[in-house]
Design a protein around this motif. Structure first.
Motif, PDB file in Angstrom:
ATOM      1  N   LYS A  48       0.828  -1.220   0.000  1.00 49.51           N
ATOM      2  CA  LYS A  48       0.000   0.000   0.000  1.00 49.51           C
ATOM      3  C   LYS A  48       0.858   1.265   0.000  1.00 49.51           C
ATOM      4  O   LYS A  48       0.686   2.167   0.813  1.00 49.51           O
ATOM      5  N   VAL A  49       1.827   1.320  -0.919  1.00 55.53           N
ATOM      6  CA  VAL A  49       2.691   2.478  -1.087  1.00 55.53           C
ATOM      7  C   VAL A  49       2.624   2.929  -2.544  1.00 55.53           C
ATOM      8  O   VAL A  49       2.111   2.218  -3.408  1.00 55.53           O
ATOM      9  N   LYS A  50       3.160   4.108  -2.829  1.00 51.77           N
ATOM     10  CA  LYS A  50       3.216   4.644  -4.183  1.00 51.77           C
ATOM     11  C   LYS A  50       4.628   4.437  -4.724  1.00 51.77           C
ATOM     12  O   LYS A  50       5.609   4.866  -4.106  1.00 51.77           O
ATOM     13  N   VAL A  51       4.759   3.768  -5.854  1.00 46.52           N
ATOM     14  CA  VAL A  51       6.050   3.492  -6.480  1.00 46.52           C
ATOM     15  C   VAL A  51       6.276   4.501  -7.591  1.00 46.52           C
ATOM     16  O   VAL A  51       5.410   4.710  -8.445  1.00 46.52           O
ATOM     17  N   THR A  52       7.448   5.143  -7.591  1.00 42.78           N
ATOM     18  CA  THR A  52       7.766   6.121  -8.625  1.00 42.78           C
ATOM     19  C   THR A  52       8.682   5.557  -9.703  1.00 42.78           C
ATOM     20  O   THR A  52       8.739   6.111 -10.793  1.00 42.78           O
ATOM     21  N   GLY A  53       9.411   4.476  -9.408  1.00 39.94           N
ATOM     22  CA  GLY A  53      10.296   3.902 -10.418  1.00 39.94           C
ATOM     23  C   GLY A  53      10.725   2.490 -10.064  1.00 39.94           C
ATOM     24  O   GLY A  53      10.780   2.115  -8.894  1.00 39.94           O
ATOM     25  N   VAL A  54      11.038   1.719 -11.109  1.00 38.30           N
ATOM     26  CA  VAL A  54      11.515   0.348 -10.931  1.00 38.30           C
ATOM     27  C   VAL A  54      12.692   0.131 -11.868  1.00 38.30           C
ATOM     28  O   VAL A  54      12.588   0.398 -13.067  1.00 38.30           O
ATOM     29  N   ASN A  55      13.807  -0.323 -11.328  1.00 42.09           N
ATOM     30  CA  ASN A  55      14.964  -0.733 -12.121  1.00 42.09           C
ATOM     31  C   ASN A  55      15.197  -2.214 -11.882  1.00 42.09           C
ATOM     32  O   ASN A  55      15.097  -2.676 -10.753  1.00 42.09           O
ATOM     33  N   VAL A  56      15.521  -2.943 -12.952  1.00 44.43           N
ATOM     34  CA  VAL A  56      15.668  -4.392 -12.867  1.00 44.43           C
ATOM     35  C   VAL A  56      17.094  -4.775 -13.222  1.00 44.43           C
ATOM     36  O   VAL A  56      17.673  -4.258 -14.186  1.00 44.43           O
ATOM     37  N   VAL A  57      17.666  -5.692 -12.422  1.00 45.67           N
ATOM     38  CA  VAL A  57      19.018  -6.212 -12.651  1.00 45.67           C
ATOM     39  C   VAL A  57      18.911  -7.725 -12.735  1.00 45.67           C
ATOM     40  O   VAL A  57      18.282  -8.354 -11.891  1.00 45.67           O
ATOM     41  N   ARG A  58      19.547  -8.292 -13.751  1.00 43.47           N
ATOM     42  CA  ARG A  58      19.506  -9.736 -13.938  1.00 43.47           C
ATOM     43  C   ARG A  58      20.948 -10.271 -13.931  1.00 43.47           C
ATOM     44  O   ARG A  58      21.824  -9.714 -14.582  1.00 43.47           O
ATOM     45  N   ARG A  59      21.156 -11.366 -13.153  1.00 39.31           N
ATOM     46  CA  ARG A  59      22.458 -12.035 -13.171  1.00 39.31           C
ATOM     47  C   ARG A  59      22.266 -13.419 -13.764  1.00 39.31           C
ATOM     48  O   ARG A  59      21.414 -14.180 -13.317  1.00 39.31           O
TER      49      ARG A  59
END
Length: 96
Positions: A48-59
């Motif tokens: 129940k929060v507001k997300v402003t951005g998402v960055n994804v890292v894959r190994r």
């Protein structure tokens, strides 16, 4: 997918704590097939929060070697750095 299938577990380490304090980001291990939009909705629904951005890292998976011989495989993973809106916080990470 349901958010319980997308968000696998939070990352709790020194680097994750530093990123949380400095940039207001939290880090999660996420499902390999999840995209940024699904991760954003999963975090917003679960906490129940507001997300402003998402960055994804894959190994990618890497071979495990011992004495020069390949003895197995280290599994790969996908992490999401989720930036929360100003003033929002996830109680799961408080006091860690």
């Amino acid at each position: 997918m349901d958010y319980t299938q997308i968000l696998l577990r939070p990352v709790i380490s020194e680097k994750a704590t530093f990123v949380k304090e400095e940039d207001g980001q939290v880090i999660f291990y996420v499902h390999d097939k999840a995209n940024k939009i699904e991760i954003r909705k999963a975090v917003e629904d679960a906490f129940k929060v507001k997300v402003t951005g998402v960055n994804v890292v894959r190994r990618k998976p890497m071979p495990r070697t011992k004495f020069g011989k390949v003895t197995g495989k280290v599994p790969g993973f996908k992490k999401a750095y989720v930036t929360l809106a100003e003033g929002d916080k996830i109680e799961l990470f408080e006091g860690v």
